[in-house]
Design a protein around this motif. Structure first.
Motif, PDB file in Angstrom:
ATOM      1  N   VAL A 182      19.911  38.020 127.761  1.00  0.00           N
ATOM      2  CA  VAL A 182      18.630  37.488 127.896  1.00  0.00           C
ATOM      3  C   VAL A 182      18.927  35.753 128.221  1.00  0.00           C
ATOM      4  O   VAL A 182      18.286  35.180 129.297  1.00  0.00           O
ATOM      5  CB  VAL A 182      17.548  37.297 126.919  1.00  0.00           C
ATOM      6  N   GLY A 183      19.945  35.150 127.783  1.00  0.00           N
ATOM      7  CA  GLY A 183      20.558  33.957 127.841  1.00  0.00           C
ATOM      8  C   GLY A 183      20.487  33.503 129.330  1.00  0.00           C
ATOM      9  O   GLY A 183      20.500  32.548 129.895  1.00  0.00           O
ATOM     10  N   ASP A 184      21.329  34.386 130.132  1.00  0.00           N
ATOM     11  CA  ASP A 184      21.597  34.283 131.485  1.00  0.00           C
ATOM     12  C   ASP A 184      20.320  33.918 132.443  1.00  0.00           C
ATOM     13  O   ASP A 184      20.496  33.086 133.086  1.00  0.00           O
ATOM     14  CB  ASP A 184      22.472  35.356 132.153  1.00  0.00           C
ATOM     15  N   VAL A 185      19.335  34.744 132.170  1.00  0.00           N
ATOM     16  CA  VAL A 185      18.121  34.608 132.889  1.00  0.00           C
ATOM     17  C   VAL A 185      17.400  33.496 132.527  1.00  0.00           C
ATOM     18  O   VAL A 185      17.070  32.628 133.437  1.00  0.00           O
ATOM     19  CB  VAL A 185      17.323  35.846 132.902  1.00  0.00           C
ATOM     20  N   LEU A 186      17.447  33.166 131.250  1.00  0.00           N
ATOM     21  CA  LEU A 186      16.563  31.911 130.606  1.00  0.00           C
ATOM     22  C   LEU A 186      17.457  30.726 131.217  1.00  0.00           C
ATOM     23  O   LEU A 186      16.629  29.650 131.423  1.00  0.00           O
ATOM     24  CB  LEU A 186      16.445  31.988 129.155  1.00  0.00           C
ATOM     25  N   SER A 187      18.638  30.757 131.370  1.00  0.00           N
ATOM     26  CA  SER A 187      19.208  29.409 131.839  1.00  0.00           C
ATOM     27  C   SER A 187      18.976  29.148 133.183  1.00  0.00           C
ATOM     28  O   SER A 187      18.870  27.894 133.750  1.00  0.00           O
ATOM     29  CB  SER A 187      20.829  29.746 131.687  1.00  0.00           C
ATOM     30  N   VAL A 188      18.685  30.250 133.886  1.00  0.00           N
ATOM     31  CA  VAL A 188      18.416  30.024 135.385  1.00  0.00           C
ATOM     32  C   VAL A 188      16.894  29.423 135.324  1.00  0.00           C
ATOM     33  O   VAL A 188      16.931  28.824 136.099  1.00  0.00           O
ATOM     34  CB  VAL A 188      18.330  31.254 136.140  1.00  0.00           C
ATOM     35  N   MET A 189      16.060  29.994 134.512  1.00  0.00           N
ATOM     36  CA  MET A 189      14.714  29.475 134.538  1.00  0.00           C
ATOM     37  C   MET A 189      14.874  27.893 133.982  1.00  0.00           C
ATOM     38  O   MET A 189      13.754  27.174 134.541  1.00  0.00           O
ATOM     39  CB  MET A 189      13.860  30.500 133.663  1.00  0.00           C
ATOM     40  N   ARG A 190      15.633  27.648 133.060  1.00  0.00           N
ATOM     41  CA  ARG A 190      15.502  26.254 132.493  1.00  0.00           C
ATOM     42  C   ARG A 190      16.034  25.201 133.826  1.00  0.00           C
ATOM     43  O   ARG A 190      15.649  24.307 133.785  1.00  0.00           O
ATOM     44  CB  ARG A 190      16.715  26.196 131.426  1.00  0.00           C
ATOM     45  N   ARG A 191      16.901  25.839 134.614  1.00  0.00           N
ATOM     46  CA  ARG A 191      17.407  24.913 135.743  1.00  0.00           C
ATOM     47  C   ARG A 191      16.312  24.883 136.768  1.00  0.00           C
ATOM     48  O   ARG A 191      16.013  23.758 137.070  1.00  0.00           O
ATOM     49  CB  ARG A 191      18.620  25.647 136.098  1.00  0.00           C
ATOM     50  N   LEU A 192      15.484  25.911 137.034  1.00  0.00           N
ATOM     51  CA  LEU A 192      14.545  25.769 137.964  1.00  0.00           C
ATOM     52  C   LEU A 192      13.245  24.808 137.308  1.00  0.00           C
ATOM     53  O   LEU A 192      12.946  23.820 137.995  1.00  0.00           O
ATOM     54  CB  LEU A 192      13.868  27.026 138.226  1.00  0.00           C
ATOM     55  N   ALA A 193      13.150  24.599 135.924  1.00  0.00           N
ATOM     56  CA  ALA A 193      12.185  23.852 135.516  1.00  0.00           C
ATOM     57  C   ALA A 193      12.504  22.285 135.485  1.00  0.00           C
ATOM     58  O   ALA A 193      11.952  21.553 135.834  1.00  0.00           O
ATOM     59  CB  ALA A 193      11.976  24.143 133.907  1.00  0.00           C
ATOM     60  N   SER A 194      14.008  22.231 135.329  1.00  0.00           N
ATOM     61  CA  SER A 194      14.554  20.866 135.250  1.00  0.00           C
ATOM     62  C   SER A 194      14.383  20.184 136.779  1.00  0.00           C
ATOM     63  O   SER A 194      14.499  19.127 136.977  1.00  0.00           O
ATOM     64  CB  SER A 194      16.077  20.678 134.917  1.00  0.00           C
ATOM     65  N   GLU A 195      14.456  21.286 137.713  1.00  0.00           N
ATOM     66  CA  GLU A 195      14.343  20.929 139.178  1.00  0.00           C
ATOM     67  C   GLU A 195      12.907  20.399 139.667  1.00  0.00           C
ATOM     68  O   GLU A 195      12.683  20.066 140.948  1.00  0.00           O
ATOM     69  CB  GLU A 195      15.019  21.845 139.967  1.00  0.00           C
ATOM     70  N   GLY A 196      12.031  20.746 138.743  1.00  0.00           N
ATOM     71  CA  GLY A 196      10.543  20.534 139.164  1.00  0.00           C
ATOM     72  C   GLY A 196       9.927  21.579 139.830  1.00  0.00           C
ATOM     73  O   GLY A 196       8.568  21.317 140.059  1.00  0.00           O
ATOM     74  N   MET A 197      10.358  22.699 139.498  1.00  0.00           N
ATOM     75  CA  MET A 197       9.569  23.835 140.105  1.00  0.00           C
ATOM     76  C   MET A 197       8.198  24.261 139.276  1.00  0.00           C
ATOM     77  O   MET A 197       8.370  24.198 137.931  1.00  0.00           O
ATOM     78  CB  MET A 197      10.286  25.220 140.001  1.00  0.00           C
ATOM     79  N   THR A 198       7.216  24.294 139.953  1.00  0.00           N
ATOM     80  CA  THR A 198       6.095  24.792 139.436  1.00  0.00           C
ATOM     81  C   THR A 198       6.224  26.310 138.794  1.00  0.00           C
ATOM     82  O   THR A 198       6.310  27.032 139.659  1.00  0.00           O
ATOM     83  CB  THR A 198       4.837  24.547 139.904  1.00  0.00           C
ATOM     84  N   MET A 199       5.936  26.572 137.422  1.00  0.00           N
ATOM     85  CA  MET A 199       6.182  27.899 136.772  1.00  0.00           C
ATOM     86  C   MET A 199       4.974  28.267 135.920  1.00  0.00           C
ATOM     87  O   MET A 199       4.766  27.414 135.225  1.00  0.00           O
ATOM     88  CB  MET A 199       7.748  27.915 136.233  1.00  0.00           C
ATOM     89  N   PHE A 200       4.736  29.580 135.949  1.00  0.00           N
ATOM     90  CA  PHE A 200       3.608  30.021 135.185  1.00  0.00           C
ATOM     91  C   PHE A 200       4.367  31.407 134.655  1.00  0.00           C
ATOM     92  O   PHE A 200       4.806  32.331 135.221  1.00  0.00           O
ATOM     93  CB  PHE A 200       2.459  30.647 136.075  1.00  0.00           C
ATOM     94  N   VAL A 201       4.755  31.549 133.432  1.00  0.00           N
ATOM     95  CA  VAL A 201       5.569  32.262 132.633  1.00  0.00           C
ATOM     96  C   VAL A 201       4.938  32.873 131.461  1.00  0.00           C
ATOM     97  O   VAL A 201       4.716  32.438 130.586  1.00  0.00           O
ATOM     98  CB  VAL A 201       6.832  31.522 132.183  1.00  0.00           C
ATOM     99  N   VAL A 202       4.808  34.307 131.714  1.00  0.00           N
ATOM    100  CA  VAL A 202       4.272  35.231 130.637  1.00  0.00           C
ATOM    101  C   VAL A 202       5.592  35.654 129.728  1.00  0.00           C
ATOM    102  O   VAL A 202       6.528  36.087 130.468  1.00  0.00           O
ATOM    103  CB  VAL A 202       3.462  36.493 130.969  1.00  0.00           C
ATOM    104  N   THR A 203       5.799  35.252 128.405  1.00  0.00           N
ATOM    105  CA  THR A 203       7.074  35.411 127.750  1.00  0.00           C
ATOM    106  C   THR A 203       6.760  35.694 126.325  1.00  0.00           C
ATOM    107  O   THR A 203       5.751  35.194 125.787  1.00  0.00           O
ATOM    108  CB  THR A 203       7.915  34.012 127.978  1.00  0.00           C
ATOM    109  N   HIS A 204       7.628  36.406 125.691  1.00  0.00           N
ATOM    110  CA  HIS A 204       7.740  36.558 124.297  1.00  0.00           C
ATOM    111  C   HIS A 204       8.988  35.797 123.656  1.00  0.00           C
ATOM    112  O   HIS A 204       9.045  35.694 122.543  1.00  0.00           O
ATOM    113  CB  HIS A 204       8.206  38.168 123.982  1.00  0.00           C
TER     114      HIS A 204
END
Length: 294
Positions: A182-204
């Protein structure tokens, strides 16, 4: 998105959204806004309508009523060119949905060449750029079956990014993964967020929502129960339903009888009595007490 977006401008606007499957009223009048550069995480119990809400935004599910605007275009308008709008929305599913007969690189180029009309060289350059971004460039010649689940999900993210989306939709992207991946995927998403990507995330993933989200939406029973900053919704929720959900998720071994549903209480009463309450569904034949020996 035909309309251009600027920092802080509205990317998605949802007004009085309803969705029914037959007699099952799944979404019950939702209102929400997503702004440029925001990360909005939707949390809630299974069956609360989270994924249906997300899928309505790009019309993978057709709303029963209500209005959804993406980049100023009303996607719920029958005359809307939804394919044109989808070109600016990336979608990452629970299951990776990669083409099994195509290599990683080809999975990331096929939509670019067929939908965007890019040349093969241009598409491959864009794909390699995004495979590098998600940390899996060395696997470009591999096929999906040769990858772990976490690697496949990172390819799915690179594929979506290769279309240069203005909005990324994530539908529980880590739910099908082993915990250690899980951590590998979440780290990619964190990077996208830090770059300003608009994101709508359904998550547990509560830790991810608390750390990365600008806003958190808590849903239950097809309604938005609570919405606010991560510190407010996850840290100090005001609604009792939100408190109960987070107590169960963040401290699953804790039992608070006053907050449990009636069926849960009955099961525990039956267990304590060493028997089975036959009036409860799903308990028939369940052994709850005694040695079983004469």
């Amino acid at each position: 998105m035909a309309a251009s977006t600027t920092a802080g401008s509205t990317v998605v606007e949802v007004v009085d959204l309803h969705k029914s499957f037959g007699s099952n009223h799944v979404l019950q009048g939702l209102n929400a806004t997503i702004r440029q550069g925001e990360v909005v995480c939707v949390i809630g119990p299974s069956g609360s309508g989270k994924s249906t809400f997300l899928r309505c935004i790009n019309l993978l599910e057709e709303p029963t009523s209500g209005s959804i605007k993406v980049g100023g275009d009303e996607v719920t308008d029958p005359d809307c060119d939804i394919d044109a709008i989808r070109r600016n929305m990336g979608m990452v599913f629970q299951q990776f949905n990669l083409f099994p007969h195509l290599s990683v690189l080809d999975n990331c180029t096929i939509a670019q060449t067929t939908v965007l009309g890019r040349s093969k060289d241009e598409a491959q350059a864009k794909a390699r750029e995004n495979l590098e971004k998600v940390g899996i460039s060395e696997k470009e010649s591999a096929f999906p079956a040769q990858l772990s689940g976490g690697q496949q999900q990172r390819v799915a993210i690179a594929r979506a990014l290769s279309m240069d989306p203005k909005l990324m939709l994530f539908d529980e992207p880590t739910s099908a993964l082993d915990p250690e991946l899980v951590g590998d995927v979440l780290s990619v998403m964190r990077r996208l967020a830090s770059e300003g990507m608009t994101m709508f995330v359904v998550t547990h993933e509560m830790a991810f929502a608390r750390e990365v989200a600008d806003r958190v939406i808590f849903m239950d029973g097809g309604n938005i129960v609570e919405e606010g900053s991560p510190e407010q919704v996850i840290g100090t929720p005001t609604e009792e339903r939100t408190k109960v959900f987070l107590q169960r998720v963040l401290d699953p071994t804790h039992v608070e009888p006053g907050a449990e549903d009636e069926a849960y209480l009955k099961r525990h009463v039956a267990d304590a009595a060493g028997g089975v309450d036959e009036s409860l569904p799903g308990t028939h034949g369940r052994y709850t007490g005694g040695s079983g020996l004469g």
